[in-house]
Design a protein around this motif. Structure first.
Motif, PDB file in Angstrom:
ATOM      1  N   ARG A  37       1.056  -1.304  -0.004  1.00 50.69           N
ATOM      2  CA  ARG A  37      -0.395   0.291   0.114  1.00 50.69           C
ATOM      3  C   ARG A  37       0.922   1.378  -0.481  1.00 50.69           C
ATOM      4  O   ARG A  37       2.419   1.383   0.349  1.00 50.69           O
ATOM      5  CB  ARG A  37      -1.005  -0.300   1.421  1.00 50.69           C
ATOM      6  N   GLU A  72      -8.024  -3.587   0.601  1.00 56.64           N
ATOM      7  CA  GLU A  72      -8.299  -5.286   0.723  1.00 56.64           C
ATOM      8  C   GLU A  72      -8.676  -5.639  -0.250  1.00 56.64           C
ATOM      9  O   GLU A  72      -8.846  -7.156  -0.563  1.00 56.64           O
ATOM     10  CB  GLU A  72      -9.148  -4.723   2.183  1.00 56.64           C
ATOM     11  N   GLU A 123      -6.206  -7.006  -2.683  1.00 54.44           N
ATOM     12  CA  GLU A 123      -5.491  -8.168  -1.756  1.00 54.44           C
ATOM     13  C   GLU A 123      -6.149  -8.782  -1.817  1.00 54.44           C
ATOM     14  O   GLU A 123      -5.192 -10.086  -2.087  1.00 54.44           O
ATOM     15  CB  GLU A 123      -4.878  -7.155  -0.696  1.00 54.44           C
ATOM     16  N   ALA A 124      -7.300  -9.315  -1.464  1.00 53.43           N
ATOM     17  CA  ALA A 124      -7.765  -9.779  -1.584  1.00 53.43           C
ATOM     18  C   ALA A 124      -8.603 -11.354  -2.890  1.00 53.43           C
ATOM     19  O   ALA A 124      -8.232 -12.208  -3.030  1.00 53.43           O
ATOM     20  CB  ALA A 124      -9.115 -10.680  -0.540  1.00 53.43           C
ATOM     21  N   PRO A 145      -4.110 -13.068  -5.406  1.00 49.86           N
ATOM     22  CA  PRO A 145      -4.875 -12.677  -3.957  1.00 49.86           C
ATOM     23  C   PRO A 145      -2.986 -11.768  -3.580  1.00 49.86           C
ATOM     24  O   PRO A 145      -1.979 -12.527  -4.030  1.00 49.86           O
ATOM     25  CB  PRO A 145      -4.573 -13.536  -3.097  1.00 49.86           C
ATOM     26  N   VAL A 146      -2.619 -10.817  -2.562  1.00 47.40           N
ATOM     27  CA  VAL A 146      -1.469 -10.660  -2.272  1.00 47.40           C
ATOM     28  C   VAL A 146      -1.302 -11.157  -0.734  1.00 47.40           C
ATOM     29  O   VAL A 146      -2.119 -11.377   0.120  1.00 47.40           O
ATOM     30  CB  VAL A 146      -1.553  -8.871  -1.820  1.00 47.40           C
ATOM     31  N   GLN A 147       0.047 -11.415  -0.858  1.00 45.24           N
ATOM     32  CA  GLN A 147       0.176 -12.343   0.645  1.00 45.24           C
ATOM     33  C   GLN A 147       1.480 -12.097   0.759  1.00 45.24           C
ATOM     34  O   GLN A 147       2.462 -11.840  -0.208  1.00 45.24           O
ATOM     35  CB  GLN A 147       0.677 -13.891   0.253  1.00 45.24           C
ATOM     36  N   PHE A 148       1.880 -12.083   2.173  1.00 49.19           N
ATOM     37  CA  PHE A 148       3.923 -11.794   1.685  1.00 49.19           C
ATOM     38  C   PHE A 148       4.709 -12.881   2.211  1.00 49.19           C
ATOM     39  O   PHE A 148       4.172 -14.552   1.681  1.00 49.19           O
ATOM     40  CB  PHE A 148       4.007 -11.365   3.851  1.00 49.19           C
ATOM     41  N   LEU A 166       0.919  -3.472   6.879  1.00 49.56           N
ATOM     42  CA  LEU A 166       0.743  -3.145   5.782  1.00 49.56           C
ATOM     43  C   LEU A 166       0.590  -1.378   5.407  1.00 49.56           C
ATOM     44  O   LEU A 166       0.709  -1.080   4.605  1.00 49.56           O
ATOM     45  CB  LEU A 166      -1.118  -4.217   5.050  1.00 49.56           C
ATOM     46  N   PRO A 214       4.690  -8.269   0.195  1.00 47.84           N
ATOM     47  CA  PRO A 214       3.351  -7.743  -0.028  1.00 47.84           C
ATOM     48  C   PRO A 214       3.574  -8.119  -1.550  1.00 47.84           C
ATOM     49  O   PRO A 214       4.073  -7.690  -2.417  1.00 47.84           O
ATOM     50  CB  PRO A 214       3.002  -6.759   0.780  1.00 47.84           C
ATOM     51  N   PRO A 245       1.152 -18.442  -2.143  1.00 46.73           N
ATOM     52  CA  PRO A 245       1.438 -19.045  -1.121  1.00 46.73           C
ATOM     53  C   PRO A 245       1.897 -19.950  -2.708  1.00 46.73           C
ATOM     54  O   PRO A 245       2.002 -21.073  -2.858  1.00 46.73           O
ATOM     55  CB  PRO A 245       0.342 -19.221  -1.325  1.00 46.73           C
ATOM     56  N   TYR A 289       7.855 -18.293   6.276  1.00 42.97           N
ATOM     57  CA  TYR A 289       6.812 -17.320   6.038  1.00 42.97           C
ATOM     58  C   TYR A 289       7.621 -16.838   7.152  1.00 42.97           C
ATOM     59  O   TYR A 289       7.833 -16.453   7.777  1.00 42.97           O
ATOM     60  CB  TYR A 289       5.465 -17.343   5.888  1.00 42.97           C
ATOM     61  N   LEU A 310       6.468 -13.634   8.205  1.00 37.08           N
ATOM     62  CA  LEU A 310       4.685 -13.555   8.308  1.00 37.08           C
ATOM     63  C   LEU A 310       3.893 -13.942   7.628  1.00 37.08           C
ATOM     64  O   LEU A 310       3.973 -13.867   6.472  1.00 37.08           O
ATOM     65  CB  LEU A 310       4.766 -11.365   8.000  1.00 37.08           C
ATOM     66  N   LYS A 311       2.811 -13.622   7.644  1.00 29.42           N
ATOM     67  CA  LYS A 311       1.334 -14.160   6.683  1.00 29.42           C
ATOM     68  C   LYS A 311       0.312 -13.094   7.094  1.00 29.42           C
ATOM     69  O   LYS A 311       0.129 -12.256   8.250  1.00 29.42           O
ATOM     70  CB  LYS A 311       0.879 -15.657   6.989  1.00 29.42           C
ATOM     71  N   MET A 312      -0.558 -12.781   6.042  1.00 28.45           N
ATOM     72  CA  MET A 312      -1.594 -11.753   5.969  1.00 28.45           C
ATOM     73  C   MET A 312      -2.952 -12.777   5.812  1.00 28.45           C
ATOM     74  O   MET A 312      -2.818 -13.743   5.371  1.00 28.45           O
ATOM     75  CB  MET A 312      -1.325 -11.271   4.439  1.00 28.45           C
ATOM     76  N   HIS A 327      -5.852 -11.460   4.937  1.00 27.70           N
ATOM     77  CA  HIS A 327      -7.474 -11.178   4.538  1.00 27.70           C
ATOM     78  C   HIS A 327      -8.264 -10.160   5.400  1.00 27.70           C
ATOM     79  O   HIS A 327      -9.978  -9.477   4.650  1.00 27.70           O
ATOM     80  CB  HIS A 327      -7.438 -11.266   2.620  1.00 27.70           C
ATOM     81  N   GLY A 347      -7.763  -7.801   6.440  1.00 30.06           N
ATOM     82  CA  GLY A 347      -7.137  -6.571   7.124  1.00 30.06           C
ATOM     83  C   GLY A 347      -5.501  -6.554   8.036  1.00 30.06           C
ATOM     84  O   GLY A 347      -4.864  -5.911   8.436  1.00 30.06           O
ATOM     85  N   VAL A 376      -2.191  -9.410   9.765  1.00 33.89           N
ATOM     86  CA  VAL A 376      -1.248  -9.415   9.660  1.00 33.89           C
ATOM     87  C   VAL A 376      -0.600 -10.427  10.813  1.00 33.89           C
ATOM     88  O   VAL A 376      -0.957  -9.781  12.227  1.00 33.89           O
ATOM     89  CB  VAL A 376       0.322  -8.571   9.735  1.00 33.89           C
TER      90      VAL A 376
END
Lengths: 569, 208
Positions: free
Chosen positions: A126, A148, A151-152, A155-158, A183, A194, A199, B195, B197-199, B201, B203, B205
């Protein structure tokens, strides 16, 4: 081709997003894309034959074709003049399109369904909140629901950790930076990128599942080919790296309301004077890049999503109303590149392996954010790209002409060639590259105009002018010090500062700024029913963060606003 | 078709940037190929004359973009010689051509720097460089990047098809990949270290 409700110009980072959102609202949308469409049965040989005119059927997407075309070879994919991913027509036997940049550098963009997301590293942070609040006519809080949603959806992931990320985290910790698990970045520190990448496949460590088998399954295989266009997955819509051609395009097609036409270069936005609305758009004029045929397509609304260079170029070449901010205010982040070369024994003690493995994992899987300044990201490339970016690109000439300075944290500066280049490239597997992206300010003297003397088949070509501001120079210097220190703390024996020219354009923003050219709904002030959904509407450089996610969030929001304004019934 | 003079000039440039090198180990002396060994000048000349020149409206000129670029390099080389800034001048160069080819490797690069520093009279440069310092900067920069990308990518490995991108089929591994230890395209790697961190969704973390 029947006239749609909405025409979208460009199928890059923003166009497919707004097409999908409008399609889901029931509007008929045609997306016009200048370049080819890879992975689609209607264009089995997209670089050789014209193929079909358009596609609106998700069943046309073909993962076998996509894999054959995206073969992970860097020259075949990334050569700026001949590659499949270039700014040029689908026919690779013909030259690329050019921009006039009166300096060292280039605008690194692609034509094609997916646009520049085909080669992007999928970094999807972001904006820094401090770069939005009080500066944009929207608040950061207003953007969050749209962030959001994107991202969903992607999707976005770390990003997962591989060797090069582990080395980066090690250096960041040694240099005293904290992990920032967020984020919404308001303090400095490091974190995984991100990324819009699925995954890692759960069988990645299972020796009984071959890597080739993994590549046909859902999930990232850590193959390291993000920049060449990721081909791995069981179907096009489940390819691991979520460039828009595999994420938003399939979703758009699934609505049954979206048609995408590649090989269609829009050369003019058509307008009329309406008694009630004033000047408003009525459609576009397009040129078929294979046949040269010109035709017009009408719609109730038009969305420009051609990017920071082509959107203002199209405005100017269309003779749309004069606005002192059209094309002006370009920010690029003042980008730089610093590399650390490590000894095998040191790496062994830190990582348990003697290599950095720059070609493994997400091409960029870790970052260090410094709000107000910008950020640093670890970046791994295959050798052709790595050599040209690390040792072949500099503002300060060849290394041997630069005097050494014992007070500096870097050991070499500038281009490196000759025997020293061969020696350093011999350490390719033990080199960690860091990309520095400094926050810049809007300066109206920077921007896009059209060349008064050079035209191509689509009109006067873009003339790009960019000089970083004093703030950007200060920011880049700070990032250089942070990077060099991080690499030294991690144990690098040799730190090379490439000192890139300012005009490597990979994060262009703000050439059609919100509040100046478009309103907060991203509709042009001077041309009704004409919207913009690309990086050009950003008010500023969003603090230095990678811009794509913010463009996609705004495109999601703009779809709502457009539909509500003109298609409420 | 480029002239012998032009080809020699570009070979000299390539040789200065990516020369052949020699390493000694227990097996003896090994020669590591340089850019001219793989005829990388073909790639550079192809890109300049077949890909860039037409877009710049130069395809109908009586000379190639590469010809004028070689001449520009020669002008800088001559300036270096005239100003006694060249350390030595070869009377019998490996790639015989103009002044540029007579310079030592280091001095050829200094000639490039003269052009990049705009330390030449741009009025006297040949078309399309005449009074066009922006283009000169862009071309010198582009040449550096192009040469390194060409050498360290797989271009030479396309063999007979190397000038026809739509028929590219890798015939052999480029020697540069062997030099640097790059394994080439891969289906994946098992170097997964978890990993940080994980997200989720919503909002949120979380620490992995």
């Amino acid at each position: 081709m029947p006239n749609p409700d909405v025409i979208v110009i460009g199928a890059g980072g923003g166009g497919p997003v707004i097409a999908k959102e409008l399609g889901e609202l029931g509007l008929k949308v045609t997306v016009l894309e200048a370049g080819p469409w890879y992975g689609n049965k209607q264009w089995p040989m997209p670089n050789k034959d014209r193929g079909s005119l358009s596609s609106s059927n998700v069943d046309d997407l073909d993962i076998g074709l996509y894999r054959a075309q995206f073969n992970k070879y860097e020259n075949d994919m990334n050569d700026l003049t001949n590659g499949k991913l270039r700014w040029g027509p689908a026919n690779r036997e013909t030259p690329p399109w050019v921009r006039n940049i009166q300096h060292r550098g280039l605008a690194w963009q692609n034509a094609g369904v997916g646009g520049t997301t085909l080669h992007y590293l999928a970094n999807s942070p972001r904006a820094f909140p401090s770069a939005i609040d009080g500066i944009w006519p929207l608040s950061y809080r207003e953007l969050i629901p749209y962030y959001e949603k994107v991202e969903a959806t992607l999707p976005v992931q770390f990003a997962p950790t591989t060797t090069k990320e582990e080395l980066f985290y090690y250096g960041a910790q040694k240099a005293g930076w904290p992990l920032i698990p967020t984020l919404d970045v308001t303090t400095s520190g490091y974190r995984p990128q991100p990324n819009a990448i699925l995954p890692v496949n759960e069988h990645i460590k299972n020796p009984y599942v071959s890597l080739e088998q993994l590549s046909w399954m859902e999930g990232c295989t850590l193959c390291g080919h993000c920049v060449k266009g990721c081909p791995h997955g069981p179907s096009v819509d489940k390819v691991a790296k979520r460039s828009t051609d595999v994420s938003y395009v399939p979703l758009a097609l699934k609505t049954g309301n979206v048609t995408i036409r590649p090989n269609a270069f829009v050369i003019k936005v058509l307008t009329e004077e309406d008694p009630a609305e004033g000047i408003r758009t009525t459609g576009v004029r397009i040129r078929d890049t294979w046949t040269g045929e010109i035709e017009e397509l009408k719609a109730q609304c038009v969305v420009m999503a051609a990017g920071c260079v082509e959107t203002p170029r199209l405005w100017l070449n269309s003779g749309l109303p004069t606005n002192p901010w059209v094309g002006r205010g370009l920010v690029n982040h003042y980008i730089d590149w610093v590399s650390g070369v490590f000894d095998e024994q040191d790496l062994q003690s830190i990582l348990g392996t003697g290599d950095v493995h720059p070609f493994v994992g997400h091409s960029s899987g870790a970052r260090l954010d410094d709000p107000g300044t910008g950020f640093i990201q670890v970046t791994g490339m295959s050798p052709g790209l790595m050599a040209s970016l690390t040792y072949g690109f500099s503002e300060s000439g060849y290394h041997f002409t630069n005097e050494s300075d014992p007070h500096r944290k870097w050991d070499a500066k500038g281009r490196i060639v000759g025997e020293e280049l061969k020696s350093l490239m011999g350490d390719y597997r033990r080199t960690l590259n860091l990309l520095l992206l400094a926050n810049d300010q809007v300066d109206q003297r920077n921007g896009i105009t059209v060349d008064p003397t050079i035209e191509d088949e689509h009109g006067p070509i873009p003339l790009i002018k960019y000089n970083p501001t004093a703030l950007a120079r200060r920011n880049r210097k700070r990032l250089l010090n942070i990077s060099s220190n991080l690499l030294k703390k991690a144990g690098a024996k040799n730190v090379v500062w490439s000192d890139w020219p300012a005009t490597l354009m990979i994060h262009m923003e703000s050439t059609m700024r919100m509040g100046y050219v478009v309103d907060t709904d991203c509709e042009a002030y001077q041309v009704k029913r004409l919207y913009i959904a690309d990086n050009s509407v950003h008010v500023n450089g969003i603090g230095g963060a990678n811009p794509t996610l913010t463009t996609q969030a705004l495109a999601t929001r703009t779809a709502e606003k457009l539909a509500n304004q003109y298609f409420r019934s | 078709m480029q002239t012998y003079y032009t080809r020699a000039t570009f070979q000299s440039l390539l040789d200065a940037m990516i020369p052949p090198t020699f390493t000694t180990d227990t097996c003896g002396i090994t020669r590591s190929l340089g850019a001219v060994d793989i005829r990388l000048e073909d790639y550079v000349l192809w890109v300049l004359d077949d890909k860039l020149a037409p877009r710049l409206g130069l395809n109908e000129m009586p000379f190639n973009l590469s010809d004028s670029t070689a001449y520009v390099l020669d002008i800088a080389a001559n300036q270096l010689i005239q100003n006694n800034q060249a350390i030595m001048v070869h009377n019998d160069p490996i790639f015989p051509g103009g002044w540029f080819t007579t310079l030592s490797r280091r001095d050829r690069l200094k000639a490039v720097m003269i052009l990049e520093g705009l330390k030449v009279n741009v009025e006297n440069l040949p078309f399309p460089y005449t009074n066009n310092p922006g283009f000169l900067l862009n071309m010198m920069d582009g040449l550096n990047r192009l040469i390194l990308f060409g050498f360290y990518s797989e271009w030479i490995g396309y063999g007979e098809a190397r000038f026809h991108p739509t028929t590219y089929q890798l015939a052999f591994l480029p020697p540069s990949w062997l030099q640097v230890g790059y394994p080439g395209p891969s289906f994946g790697y098992r170097d997964f270290r978890g990993y940080l961190l994980k997200m989720d969704h919503q909002g949120g973390v979380s620490y992995a």
